[in-house]
Design a protein around this motif. Structure first.
Motif, PDB file in Angstrom:
ATOM      1  N   THR B  14      40.740  48.021  31.676  1.00  0.00           N
ATOM      2  CA  THR B  14      42.248  48.570  32.680  1.00  0.00           C
ATOM      3  C   THR B  14      43.075  46.764  31.622  1.00  0.00           C
ATOM      4  N   PRO B  15      44.181  47.550  31.098  1.00  0.00           N
ATOM      5  CA  PRO B  15      44.713  46.031  30.819  1.00  0.00           C
ATOM      6  C   PRO B  15      45.221  45.091  31.359  1.00  0.00           C
ATOM      7  N   THR B  16      45.258  43.433  31.094  1.00  0.00           N
ATOM      8  CA  THR B  16      45.948  42.655  31.211  1.00  0.00           C
ATOM      9  C   THR B  16      47.082  42.145  31.676  1.00  0.00           C
ATOM     10  N   ILE B  17      48.041  42.583  32.143  1.00  0.00           N
ATOM     11  CA  ILE B  17      49.646  42.338  32.043  1.00  0.00           C
ATOM     12  C   ILE B  17      49.697  40.734  32.213  1.00  0.00           C
ATOM     13  N   THR B  45      50.207  46.793  41.178  1.00  0.00           N
ATOM     14  CA  THR B  45      49.546  46.480  40.302  1.00  0.00           C
ATOM     15  C   THR B  45      49.364  44.844  40.266  1.00  0.00           C
ATOM     16  N   SER B  46      47.928  44.024  39.884  1.00  0.00           N
ATOM     17  CA  SER B  46      48.015  43.098  40.028  1.00  0.00           C
ATOM     18  C   SER B  46      48.113  42.897  38.232  1.00  0.00           C
ATOM     19  N   PHE B  47      48.966  41.471  38.338  1.00  0.00           N
ATOM     20  CA  PHE B  47      49.690  40.969  36.871  1.00  0.00           C
ATOM     21  C   PHE B  47      49.334  39.208  36.741  1.00  0.00           C
ATOM     22  N   GLU B  48      49.748  39.050  35.189  1.00  0.00           N
ATOM     23  CA  GLU B  48      49.906  37.367  35.446  1.00  0.00           C
ATOM     24  C   GLU B  48      50.782  37.408  35.087  1.00  0.00           C
ATOM     25  N   THR B  49      51.648  35.799  35.646  1.00  0.00           N
ATOM     26  CA  THR B  49      52.880  35.258  35.277  1.00  0.00           C
ATOM     27  C   THR B  49      52.981  34.061  34.964  1.00  0.00           C
TER      28      THR B  49
END
Lengths: 281, 120
Positions: B14-17, B45-49
């Protein structure tokens, strides 16, 4: 000027197994506030892959119901600070993060603008005109003789003048408002108009565009056709003054120009660098 | 307790967002970036900011290398040409298959739908 080089603390908002998830609004408020303060934040929920952790320290926040686990990195490379946020309002969570960071320095939005040129190498032909034009030593040449941005902290905030002299529209300033300088796709018709607005040949005094057709001879002719140094300097200043008059670059760029002697020295140095790089190609 | 610093549930392939806040210059419309972040927060979902990719590129932040090393990547930021240029200039070119959503020109709905595709 780029004066702050401290990396922001990375905060992990953990909502996986063993934790109670924050209400959606609270989660959004916490993340927005932390980002606007300059932090990097990971939301650890379900799905999606994580970015590898290269950070030396992480602050893990979770509603652990009063039982924040003491965690340590199996590799011993990362310091992990864990805090329980059960029942805390968003403002209290932000305060907790700030308190955890303590007096550790961090870049902060609002105090500085990341303004520097970004080269689109899919368009750049390595003609070196940006190197010749910039009076603030932003550009340099790599070991393999390619133009590159070497001193982006020298770039004058809100001045995109070099992008206007690039014949290939290959120089972007992502924080600029309008396209294609902001990175928007280049419309070839617009690109031609951009070239006409500021013709580098009027700055350096040579028939540059025609010589660029033959890359192998460009370096020989570009600088030999340059008129006297004084004339070139006058024309460069005239061009910058026009750009200021058009509102394209801020007036303080003109005010911060180096002395005439320095400009001449810089022009000579840039000329030598560019000629050497082009000759080596 | 030993800790492997990855999300609790890691889903292979699954892509990293990644979401960029553009906090240092505010050239991304506030309404769009707030709505996109809000929708990400609504999802599970998990995500990076990050606060600002430009700021990171200016300092050659090594995290850019970590981001670029993700096998699949979806980035919500600004113009794709600029985003790719920033990573390349920082010495961490993005993989060809990285998807870049433009919050300066696309609607929040379009960006969110593309980010969360097959993940909701």
């Amino acid at each position: 000027m780029i004066t702050h080089t401290h990396r922001p603390l990375r905060v992990v908002l953990y909502e996986g197994t063993g934790c109670i998830a924050l209400p959606t609004e609270a989660r959004a408020k916490v993340m927005m506030t932390l980002l606007d303060k300059g932090y990097a934040v990971t939301r650890s929920g379900r799905g999606a892959s994580a970015m590898p952790h290269d950070d030396c320290s992480l602050l893990v926040l979770g509603a652990f119901e009063g039982k924040a686990p003491a965690l340590e990195d199996a590799t011993g490379q990362i310091t992990i600070d864990t805090r329980d946020i059960t029942g805390l309002e968003p403002d209290a969570i932000i305060s907790l993060v700030e308190k955890s960071r303590g007096d550790k320095p961090m870049n902060e939005p609002g105090k500085w603008k990341p303004w520097f040129p970004v080269i689109d190498y899919t368009r750049c032909t390595n003609c070196m005109q940006c190197l010749s034009f910039c009076l603030f030593d932003v550009y340099g040449v790599s070991e393999d003789n390619k133009i590159q941005v070497q001193n982006n902290d020298n770039c004058k905030t809100n001045c995109p003048a070099c992008s206007r002299v690039c014949p290939e529209v290959a120089i972007m300033f992502p924080k600029y408002q309008g396209g294609p300088i902001n990175g928007d796709e280049v419309n070839e018709n617009e690109a031609k108009r951009e070239k006409i607005k500021v013709d580098i040949s009027s700055l350096l005094g040579g028939d540059i565009y025609s010589t660029l057709k033959d890359r192998s001879t460009a370096f020989k002719s570009r600088f030999s056709k340059e008129r006297s140094a004084d004339k070139a300097l006058d024309e460069r200043k005239k061009c910058l003054t026009k750009l200021v008059g058009d509102g394209f670059i801020p007036a303080d760029v003109l005010a911060s120009l180096p002395s005439t002697d320095e400009i001449l020295k810089k022009a000579e140095a840039a000329k030598a660098k560019a000629a050497a790089a082009l000759a080596a190609q | 307790m030993s800790f492997v610093p990855t999300p609790s549930i890691r889903v292979p392939d699954t892509p990293t967002i990644l979401y960029c806040r553009c906090a240092y210059a505010q050239v991304v419309p506030t309404g769009v970036k707030n709505e996109v972040l809000g929708k990400l927060c609504e999802s599970s979902t998990s995500f990076e900011t990050v606060a600002d990719l430009c700021e990171m590129a200016a300092h050659r932040d090594p995290r850019l290398q970590a981001i670029a090393s993700c096998a699949k990547l979806r980035i919500a930021a600004c113009y794709p040409r600029a985003v790719r240029g920033l990573f390349q200039q920082a010495g961490s070119p993005l993989p060809e298959n990285a998807e870049i959503l433009n919050m300066r020109t696309q609607t929040a709905g379009e960006v969110t739908e593309a980010l969360l595709q097959s993940q909701i």
